[in-house]
Design a protein around this motif. Sequence first.
Motif, PDB file in Angstrom:
ATOM      1  N   VAL A  19       0.839  -1.209   0.000  1.00  0.00           N
ATOM      2  CA  VAL A  19       0.000   0.000   0.000  1.00  0.00           C
ATOM      3  C   VAL A  19       0.874   1.261   0.000  1.00  0.00           C
ATOM      4  N   GLU A  20       1.902   1.268   0.855  1.00  0.00           N
ATOM      5  CA  GLU A  20       2.769   2.439   0.968  1.00  0.00           C
ATOM      6  C   GLU A  20       3.592   2.652  -0.309  1.00  0.00           C
ATOM      7  N   LYS A  23       1.377   4.267  -2.812  1.00  0.00           N
ATOM      8  CA  LYS A  23       1.150   5.677  -2.462  1.00  0.00           C
ATOM      9  C   LYS A  23       2.345   6.530  -2.900  1.00  0.00           C
ATOM     10  N   LYS A  24       3.546   6.072  -2.585  1.00  0.00           N
ATOM     11  CA  LYS A  24       4.739   6.825  -2.973  1.00  0.00           C
ATOM     12  C   LYS A  24       4.887   6.867  -4.494  1.00  0.00           C
ATOM     13  N   TYR A  25       4.488   5.791  -5.153  1.00  0.00           N
ATOM     14  CA  TYR A  25       4.546   5.756  -6.620  1.00  0.00           C
ATOM     15  C   TYR A  25       3.618   6.827  -7.201  1.00  0.00           C
ATOM     16  N   SER A  26       2.395   6.928  -6.671  1.00  0.00           N
ATOM     17  CA  SER A  26       1.461   7.951  -7.161  1.00  0.00           C
ATOM     18  C   SER A  26       1.961   9.353  -6.815  1.00  0.00           C
ATOM     19  N   ASP A  27       2.618   9.508  -5.663  1.00  0.00           N
ATOM     20  CA  ASP A  27       3.219  10.801  -5.321  1.00  0.00           C
ATOM     21  C   ASP A  27       4.272  11.181  -6.365  1.00  0.00           C
ATOM     22  N   GLY A  28       5.058  10.199  -6.780  1.00  0.00           N
ATOM     23  CA  GLY A  28       6.066  10.447  -7.806  1.00  0.00           C
ATOM     24  C   GLY A  28       5.435  10.788  -9.150  1.00  0.00           C
ATOM     25  N   PHE A  94      -2.916  11.620 -10.500  1.00  0.00           N
ATOM     26  CA  PHE A  94      -2.901  10.167 -10.368  1.00  0.00           C
ATOM     27  C   PHE A  94      -3.223   9.771  -8.928  1.00  0.00           C
ATOM     28  N   SER A  95      -4.036   8.740  -8.783  1.00  0.00           N
ATOM     29  CA  SER A  95      -4.402   8.233  -7.453  1.00  0.00           C
ATOM     30  C   SER A  95      -3.598   6.975  -7.157  1.00  0.00           C
ATOM     31  N   PRO A  96      -3.414   6.626  -5.881  1.00  0.00           N
ATOM     32  CA  PRO A  96      -2.629   5.434  -5.519  1.00  0.00           C
ATOM     33  C   PRO A  96      -3.407   4.134  -5.727  1.00  0.00           C
ATOM     34  N   SER A  97      -3.924   3.968  -6.936  1.00  0.00           N
ATOM     35  CA  SER A  97      -4.734   2.778  -7.228  1.00  0.00           C
ATOM     36  C   SER A  97      -4.124   1.905  -8.308  1.00  0.00           C
TER      37      SER A  97
END
Length: 383
Positions: A19-20, A23-28, A94-97
Motif C-alpha cells: 500500500v505504501e 502511495k509513494k509511486y502515485s506521489d512520484g 494520479f491516485s494510488p490505485s
Amino acid sequence: MFLTKTVILKIANPDNDLVETMKKYSDGMNYASEIVFDKGKPISAMKLQQEVYPYLRETLKLKSQMSCNIPRQVAGCYKTLKKQKKVKWQKVEFSPSSMTFSYKRDFVIDEDTVKITTINGRKAYSILNYDYAKQYFDGSWKYQASKVVKQRDGNYYFHLCVGKEIPDKELTDASTFMGIDVGMNYLAVASTTDRKCSFFAGGEIKNLRNQYKSMRKRLQSKGTLSAKRMLKYISGKEKRLMRDVNHTISKEIVKFAIEKGISVIGLEDLTGIRDSTLSKVSKKRRHNHSSWAFRQLQTFIEYKAKEVGIITHYVDPSYTSQTCIRCNHISKNNRNRLSFRCEKCDYANNADLIGAMNIEHKTRDYRYILKSQGCLSATQTNA
C-alpha cells in the motif's frame, strides 16, 4: 504476429508495504505530472527522467526501476493528451490505485506467488490462480510489464501482461469471410459468405442505459456534492456494464465464427465517425450515440479472434447500410430505421443485416484485389 493478453489475478495477502509503495509511486507520478504541466507542453521521457529522478530516489526512496517507469508513463500520458485536439491542456492527477512493474527487475511470478519489489525490498504475495489463467504459466508465454491495481472494492489485483508469437496468416489465403455491423438496436449483426447470420441483441442494455440517463438528468438538476458523487459512481457503473457486455458479445461472435469456419472477420473502420455523424443525430439521441462503446466491442472482437487464428480486417463504412446487396443501388432512401427496401429492385431485409452483408462483401473484395495484385506482380517479375 505477437499476441498479448492481460491476466487478472487477485492478491490474497496485500500488506502495508505494498500500500505504501503504491502511495509513494502515485506521489512520484503527480510530482512528474506537475513539472510537465508547468512547461505547458509534452516533453520526452528521457528529459523528464533527468529532472525527476533525484527526487524520486532520494526523497520518495523509490527503487531505480520505478523511478524510470514513472517519467515514461507521465510523458506518454501528456503526449496522448496533446493528441486529443478537443481536450484542453490540463494537469493530470494520479491516485494510488495503480502501479506498473517491470518483469524480473520489479517482479517475478509463478502459479501461486508473485514477488514484488516494495520500498522495503522484495516481498512475496499469494495469488488466487483461476482455472482459465493456468494456461499462461505453461512456459509458452513471455511476461511483460504488469500492474498492481486496487479496485473499488478495496481488493488488490495483479494485472499480468503476457505475450507470445503466433503464426501469421495471410488475408490472400482466406476463403471464408464474415462481416460484423455494430449498432445500438442490435449490438452486433454477423453475416458470413454463405449468408449464415446471427443477431446479438442490445435491447436490454439500451433500456438500462436509458435508466442511467434519467438518473443523471435528475442528479444534474440537484447539483449538490452528494449528487456529484453519485454521478461519478453511476458513470463508472455504466462503463463497467458496457465493458462486461462487450466482452460477452465479442466472445459469442468469435464462437460463431469458429463454428462457421471463418478465416476473416470484416469490421467497419469507425475512426472519426463519431464526430462526423454527431450533427446528424437528434439532440435526444446524442448521448447514446457519442458514448456507445462501438470501438471497444471491435477491439474485443479483434484480440479474441487473433487468439484463435482468425484475421480481422477493417473496411470503409461508407454506404454499407444504404447499398442494395442484390443490385448495388445506393440511396439513403433504401433504409428506413430498421428496415431496408431497395427503391430500384425492391429487395427487402433487415437494415443491420444488410450492413453486415456489405461489410463481408467489401472484405472479400479486398482479398481478391490483393490476390490479383500479387499475381500481377509475379507475372511482371517473371517477364
